[in-house]
Design an enzyme around this catalytic site. Structure first.
Site, PDB file in Angstrom:
ATOM      1  N   ARG A  51      -1.686  -3.283   3.068  1.00 16.26           N
ATOM      2  CA  ARG A  51      -2.422  -2.283   2.469  1.00 16.26           C
ATOM      3  C   ARG A  51      -2.819  -2.682   1.096  1.00 16.26           C
ATOM      4  O   ARG A  51      -2.635  -3.927   0.738  1.00 16.26           O
ATOM      5  CB  ARG A  51      -1.507  -0.977   2.034  1.00 16.26           C
ATOM      6  CG  ARG A  51       0.125  -1.592   1.422  1.00 16.26           C
ATOM      7  CD  ARG A  51       0.540  -0.778   0.470  1.00 16.26           C
ATOM      8  NE  ARG A  51      -0.270  -0.475  -0.814  1.00 16.26           N
ATOM      9  CZ  ARG A  51      -0.295  -1.521  -1.630  1.00 16.26           C
ATOM     10  NH1 ARG A  51       0.284  -2.659  -1.647  1.00 16.26           N
ATOM     11  NH2 ARG A  51      -1.031  -1.222  -2.732  1.00 16.26           N
ATOM     12  N   GLY A  52      -3.516  -2.065   0.247  1.00 12.37           N
ATOM     13  CA  GLY A  52      -4.430  -2.362  -0.974  1.00 12.37           C
ATOM     14  C   GLY A  52      -5.777  -2.889  -0.548  1.00 12.37           C
ATOM     15  O   GLY A  52      -5.738  -3.512   0.420  1.00 12.37           O
ATOM     16  N   ALA A  53      -6.497  -2.628  -1.523  1.00 15.33           N
ATOM     17  CA  ALA A  53      -7.929  -2.995  -1.110  1.00 15.33           C
ATOM     18  C   ALA A  53      -8.238  -4.408  -0.777  1.00 15.33           C
ATOM     19  O   ALA A  53      -8.716  -4.519   0.280  1.00 15.33           O
ATOM     20  CB  ALA A  53      -8.857  -2.483  -2.116  1.00 15.33           C
ATOM     21  N   ARG A  91      -9.624   2.416   7.576  1.00 18.57           N
ATOM     22  CA  ARG A  91      -9.253   3.197   6.491  1.00 18.57           C
ATOM     23  C   ARG A  91     -10.595   3.407   5.878  1.00 18.57           C
ATOM     24  O   ARG A  91     -11.268   2.533   5.526  1.00 18.57           O
ATOM     25  CB  ARG A  91      -8.119   2.587   5.455  1.00 18.57           C
ATOM     26  CG  ARG A  91      -6.825   2.626   6.475  1.00 18.57           C
ATOM     27  CD  ARG A  91      -5.468   2.147   5.351  1.00 18.57           C
ATOM     28  NE  ARG A  91      -5.381   3.040   4.408  1.00 18.57           N
ATOM     29  CZ  ARG A  91      -4.612   2.949   3.271  1.00 18.57           C
ATOM     30  NH1 ARG A  91      -4.178   1.707   2.930  1.00 18.57           N
ATOM     31  NH2 ARG A  91      -4.570   3.790   2.466  1.00 18.57           N
ATOM     32  N   GLN A 204       4.322   3.222  -3.692  1.00 18.52           N
ATOM     33  CA  GLN A 204       3.989   1.868  -3.706  1.00 18.52           C
ATOM     34  C   GLN A 204       4.359   1.293  -5.070  1.00 18.52           C
ATOM     35  O   GLN A 204       4.707   0.107  -5.290  1.00 18.52           O
ATOM     36  CB  GLN A 204       2.486   1.815  -3.702  1.00 18.52           C
ATOM     37  CG  GLN A 204       1.982   1.813  -2.452  1.00 18.52           C
ATOM     38  CD  GLN A 204       1.184   3.403  -2.099  1.00 18.52           C
ATOM     39  OE1 GLN A 204       1.874   4.433  -2.810  1.00 18.52           O
ATOM     40  NE2 GLN A 204       0.391   3.596  -1.248  1.00 18.52           N
ATOM     41  N   ASP A 245      -9.933   1.256  -5.469  1.00 16.67           N
ATOM     42  CA  ASP A 245     -10.390   1.381  -4.186  1.00 16.67           C
ATOM     43  C   ASP A 245     -11.692   1.160  -3.756  1.00 16.67           C
ATOM     44  O   ASP A 245     -12.091   0.684  -2.661  1.00 16.67           O
ATOM     45  CB  ASP A 245      -9.504   2.274  -3.369  1.00 16.67           C
ATOM     46  CG  ASP A 245      -7.977   1.697  -3.524  1.00 16.67           C
ATOM     47  OD1 ASP A 245      -7.588   1.281  -2.781  1.00 16.67           O
ATOM     48  OD2 ASP A 245      -7.455   2.507  -4.412  1.00 16.67           O
ATOM     49  N   ASN A 255      -9.223   5.583  -6.860  1.00 21.22           N
ATOM     50  CA  ASN A 255      -7.903   4.933  -6.820  1.00 21.22           C
ATOM     51  C   ASN A 255      -6.909   5.818  -6.230  1.00 21.22           C
ATOM     52  O   ASN A 255      -7.176   7.093  -6.043  1.00 21.22           O
ATOM     53  CB  ASN A 255      -7.310   3.980  -8.101  1.00 21.22           C
ATOM     54  CG  ASN A 255      -6.594   3.165  -8.248  1.00 21.22           C
ATOM     55  OD1 ASN A 255      -6.488   2.316  -7.286  1.00 21.22           O
ATOM     56  ND2 ASN A 255      -5.426   3.326  -9.005  1.00 21.22           N
ATOM     57  N   LYS A 256      -5.763   5.391  -6.342  1.00 18.12           N
ATOM     58  CA  LYS A 256      -4.476   6.173  -5.538  1.00 18.12           C
ATOM     59  C   LYS A 256      -4.488   7.382  -6.415  1.00 18.12           C
ATOM     60  O   LYS A 256      -4.586   7.530  -7.754  1.00 18.12           O
ATOM     61  CB  LYS A 256      -3.254   5.244  -5.725  1.00 18.12           C
ATOM     62  CG  LYS A 256      -1.972   5.778  -5.103  1.00 18.12           C
ATOM     63  CD  LYS A 256      -2.184   6.403  -3.706  1.00 18.12           C
ATOM     64  CE  LYS A 256      -2.713   5.313  -2.567  1.00 18.12           C
ATOM     65  NZ  LYS A 256      -2.927   5.552  -1.196  1.00 18.12           N
TER      66      LYS A 256
HETATM   67  O1  MRU Z   1      -3.202   3.185   0.231  1.00 23.20           O
HETATM   68  P1  MRU Z   1      -2.908   1.952  -0.433  1.00 23.20           P
HETATM   69  O2  MRU Z   1      -1.752   1.579  -0.815  1.00 23.20           O
HETATM   70  O3  MRU Z   1      -3.778   0.937   0.313  1.00 23.20           O
HETATM   71  O4  MRU Z   1      -3.575   2.055  -1.741  1.00 23.20           O
HETATM   72  C1  MRU Z   1      -4.509   1.250  -2.281  1.00 23.20           C
HETATM   73  C2  MRU Z   1      -3.904   0.838  -3.542  1.00 23.20           C
HETATM   74  O5  MRU Z   1      -3.355  -0.418  -3.273  1.00 23.20           O
HETATM   75  C3  MRU Z   1      -3.940   1.383  -4.747  1.00 23.20           C
HETATM   76  O6  MRU Z   1      -4.839   2.496  -4.855  1.00 23.20           O
HETATM   77  C4  MRU Z   1      -4.377   0.271  -5.907  1.00 23.20           C
HETATM   78  O7  MRU Z   1      -4.132   0.804  -7.098  1.00 23.20           O
HETATM   79  C5  MRU Z   1      -5.784  -0.191  -5.787  1.00 23.20           C
HETATM   80  S1  MRU Z   1      -5.713  -1.901  -6.137  1.00 23.20           S
HETATM   81  C6  MRU Z   1      -6.116  -2.421  -4.651  1.00 23.20           C
END
Ligand code: MRU
Length: 365
Positions: A51-53, A91, A204, A245, A255-256
């Site tokens: 996970r993570g962008a 995603r 996370q 993201d 973002n999250k």
């Molecule tokens: O849903 P996730 O865990 O894949 O979320 C994405 C993220 O990692 C966060 O939003 C993060 O702050 C972005 S930085 C890649």
């Protein structure tokens, strides 16, 4: 990053397999997961084993090395490769995923199918190396912000940085985005302390960011998601740095979920709110984040159930919410550019506006 003295990336390719650190098991188990087919890679992304962008972008890029091999021997290799890229594009919010897949397709489709596997792997390694290098550069640029705050604090007092979710090395190939300046400051001997938002519903922050920071010996405190505003009002936060993201060409940031509320609280308390991102996270086609960025709706199971060990270490899966209550799980939100002090990129720190961001746009192919 080093784990128990061994350097790791979050994703790599070896023995004809995509290999990842299985993030679903952290912080309780550190386990490598082997992904032998495109479908295994897509499932790992969808189920958030990775996970993570930046990390899902690089994982999908490596997935294309498997897809290239699978497609090259099919009756219609081009259609098969495009279909496999679609399968990996599973995603919707983090644009790095679609960006890496398009980059692979643009690279491979003009070439003879027999050369795809080798070329796809070379390109995936390039994408992964660029991601790691961009995050390292973000660290150096962001370091100047932390240095500046430290120089205005009484000697020895830590710079208090609040972060949300996991924008650490686990969210990229290495170093992380929001955490990279923190790692750089720590390495430069600047005292830092990180407020880690737990980041419901998947936690996370509590599970991954806390684990990362502990492994790098960085002082940190995990807080419930609603605590940040209170800490800001009491002078306990110097700076907020989050990841991203997807960022529009006008500087709106997806973002999250919960990031927007932190930006509002930072503005009310006159605190700097920075977003760290590699340029692969810009979506050059969008101008209005609120209207145009697709927000992933994930399974309500993430909200309803919680995993964790009991005192003896046995893992449990427990229900938190009454069976009769409806639930909704919006995974991301959009912070408008007007609430953002600046964007920390691999090319430097810039204001979150269209004119500044345009200077980073790659020339049209
Ligand atoms: O849903 P996730 O865990 O894949 O979320 C994405 C993220 O990692 C966060 O939003 C993060 O702050 C972005 S930085 C890649």
């Amino acid at each position: 990053m080093n784990i128990h003295g061994t350097p790791y990336r979050t994703v790599w390719f070896a023995d004809d397999l995509v290999r990842i650190i299985d993030q679903r098991l952290l912080p309780w188990h550190f386990q490598i997961l082997d992904l032998p087919t495109t479908t295994h890679v897509a499932h790992a992304i969808l189920d958030m084993a990775v996970r993570g962008a930046g990390c899902i972008g690089a994982t999908a890029a490596y997935g294309m090395a498997l897809a290239a091999r699978e497609a090259a021997s099919s009756p219609d290799p081009t259609a098969a490769l495009i279909a496999k890229a679609d399968e990996l594009n599973c995603r919707p919010t983090a644009v790095n995923l679609a960006w890496a897949l398009k980059r692979q397709l643009d690279h491979l489709l003009p070439l003879p199918p027999s050369t795809w596997p080798e070329n796809a792997l070379t390109e995936a390694n390039r994408i992964a190396d660029e991601d790691a290098a961009a995050c390292a550069a973000i660290g150096q640029h962001g370091l100047s912000l932390i240095q500046d705050i430290a120089s205005r604090k009484p000697s020895g007092q830590p710079v208090n940085i609040l972060t949300h979710c996991n924008a650490g090395w686990l969210a990229f190939v290495d170093h992380g985005s929001a955490t990279a300046p923190i790692y750089a400051a720590h390495a430069a001997g600047i005292p830092v302390h990180v407020w880690v938002d737990e980041t419901r519903p998947r936690n996370q922050g509590a599970r991954l960011t806390a684990w990362e920071l502990a492994h790098q010996n960085i002082p940190h405190t995990v807080i419930a998601d609603n605590t940040g505003g209170h800490l800001m009002q009491h002078g306990l936060v110097d700076l907020v740095i989050t990841g991203a993201d997807r960022v529009t060409r006008s500087g709106d940031v997806a973002n999250k979920i919960g990031t927007y509320l932190k930006a509002l609280a930072a503005r009310d308390n006159n605190l700097p709110f920075y977003v760290a991102l590699p340029t692969s996270t810009f979506d050059w086609t969008l101008t209005d984040g609120l209207a145009q960025i697709p927000i992933e709706a994930r399974s309500s199971d993430e909200l309803i159930w919680m995993d964790g060990p009991d005192a003896s270490g046995t893992l449990h899966h427990i229900r938190l919410i009454p069976e009769t209550s409806p639930t909704a799980n919006h995974a991301f939100d959009v912070t408008p550019s007007r609430l953002i002090t600046g964007l920390i990129t691999e090319h430097g720190i810039l204001p979150a506006n269209e004119k500044a961001i345009a200077t980073l746009q790659p020339p049209a192919a």
